[in-house]
Design a protein around this motif. Structure first.
Motif, PDB file in Angstrom:
ATOM      1  N   UNK A  30     -12.666   6.281 -25.449  1.00 11.68           N
ATOM      2  CA  UNK A  30     -11.749   7.310 -25.000  1.00 11.68           C
ATOM      3  C   UNK A  30     -10.309   6.966 -25.377  1.00 11.68           C
ATOM      4  N   UNK A  31      -9.513   8.008 -25.617  1.00 10.65           N
ATOM      5  CA  UNK A  31      -8.097   7.847 -25.940  1.00 10.65           C
ATOM      6  C   UNK A  31      -7.265   8.511 -24.852  1.00 10.65           C
ATOM      7  N   UNK A  32      -6.784   7.725 -23.905  1.00 11.37           N
ATOM      8  CA  UNK A  32      -5.953   8.259 -22.832  1.00 11.37           C
ATOM      9  C   UNK A  32      -4.529   8.530 -23.318  1.00 11.37           C
ATOM     10  N   UNK A  33      -4.123   7.920 -24.434  1.00  9.57           N
ATOM     11  CA  UNK A  33      -2.805   8.214 -25.003  1.00  9.57           C
ATOM     12  C   UNK A  33      -2.741   9.614 -25.594  1.00  9.57           C
ATOM     13  N   UNK A  34      -3.871  10.286 -25.699  1.00  5.28           N
ATOM     14  CA  UNK A  34      -3.910  11.660 -26.214  1.00  5.28           C
ATOM     15  C   UNK A  34      -3.512  12.688 -25.158  1.00  5.28           C
ATOM     16  N   UNK A  35      -3.429  12.296 -23.903  1.00  7.02           N
ATOM     17  CA  UNK A  35      -3.136  13.250 -22.836  1.00  7.02           C
ATOM     18  C   UNK A  35      -1.837  14.022 -23.084  1.00  7.02           C
ATOM     19  N   UNK A  36      -0.718  13.377 -23.446  1.00  6.10           N
ATOM     20  CA  UNK A  36       0.504  14.154 -23.678  1.00  6.10           C
ATOM     21  C   UNK A  36       0.403  15.126 -24.858  1.00  6.10           C
ATOM     22  N   UNK A  37      -0.524  14.881 -25.757  1.00 14.40           N
ATOM     23  CA  UNK A  37      -0.662  15.716 -26.954  1.00 14.40           C
ATOM     24  C   UNK A  37      -1.713  16.805 -26.747  1.00 14.40           C
ATOM     25  N   UNK A  41       1.099   4.435 -32.269  1.00 16.86           N
ATOM     26  CA  UNK A  41      -0.109   3.646 -32.060  1.00 16.86           C
ATOM     27  C   UNK A  41      -0.710   4.029 -30.704  1.00 16.86           C
ATOM     28  N   UNK A  42      -2.008   4.296 -30.701  1.00 17.14           N
ATOM     29  CA  UNK A  42      -2.725   4.605 -29.467  1.00 17.14           C
ATOM     30  C   UNK A  42      -3.670   3.457 -29.139  1.00 17.14           C
ATOM     31  N   UNK A  43      -3.922   3.254 -27.857  1.00 18.90           N
ATOM     32  CA  UNK A  43      -4.906   2.282 -27.405  1.00 18.90           C
ATOM     33  C   UNK A  43      -6.182   3.036 -27.063  1.00 18.90           C
ATOM     34  N   UNK A  44      -7.249   2.702 -27.730  1.00 27.42           N
ATOM     35  CA  UNK A  44      -8.543   3.346 -27.524  1.00 27.42           C
ATOM     36  C   UNK A  44      -9.357   2.451 -26.607  1.00 27.42           C
ATOM     37  N   UNK A  45      -9.857   3.029 -25.536  1.00 24.09           N
ATOM     38  CA  UNK A  45     -10.564   2.271 -24.517  1.00 24.09           C
ATOM     39  C   UNK A  45     -12.070   2.322 -24.772  1.00 24.09           C
TER      40      UNK A  45
END
Length: 169
Positions: free
Chosen positions: A53-60, A124-128
């Protein structure tokens, strides 16, 4: 439990994400899943699962982006090779990723049920990556949703481990 994913200079290797060569891309993005090794499953493990999952995608996007869901992997299969999402489809069930959203246009419906690699648009995104040791196989078939996995796995998770995988923009 320990998760091992090879990285390059601390980042997910380019071939599994935004900078994948054309041979490992389709219209929806990078399609070659990265290798995953899991060590030290609890003795009672009957199956395992993973979520990416990519939680850094939430703002986008407005929601965490689901890149890969897989369950009912045999505990003897401790090393998933690169491209297991497409090459080993008969060995585990895969759930729907975020390409299944009605807000995304996809031509290849199978792409919705396989790995779709990181393509961070802004930074850069952190993928969990989370791996779950399960005490039984789950009653899930290909095309399950993330919430269905959470419901089916409730009470059946023996142990879980997480690894954050950065992927560069």
């Amino acid at each position: 439990m320990k998760i091992i994913v090879p990285t390059v200079n601390g980042y997910l290797a380019d071939q599994y994400g935004k900078y994948a060569p054309e041979t490992w891309r389709d219209a929806n993005g990078p399609i070659q899943s990265f290798p995953v090794q899991v060590q030290d499953f609890p003795a009672q493990t009957q199956a395992w699962a993973l979520t990416l999952l990519d939680f850094d995608a939430v703002p986008i996007a407005g929601f965490p982006w689901i890149h890969w869901l897989a369950t009912n992997l045999a505990p003897e299969l401790t090393k998933l090779p690169a491209n297991a999402s497409r090459d080993l489809t008969d060995q585990f069930a895969q759930g729907k990723n975020s390409l299944a959203s009605p807000f995304v246009e996809v031509d290849d419906l199978l792409a919705e049920q396989r790995y779709i690699g990181p393509t961070p648009p802004d930074k850069t995104h952190l993928y969990q990556l989370t791996v779950y040791a399960l005490d039984q196989m789950l009653p899930l078939d290909n095309g399950y949703w993330l919430n269905e996995f959470y419901h089916a796995s409730q009470g059946h998770i023996l142990e879980q481990a997480q690894l954050e995988l950065p992927s560069r923009a």
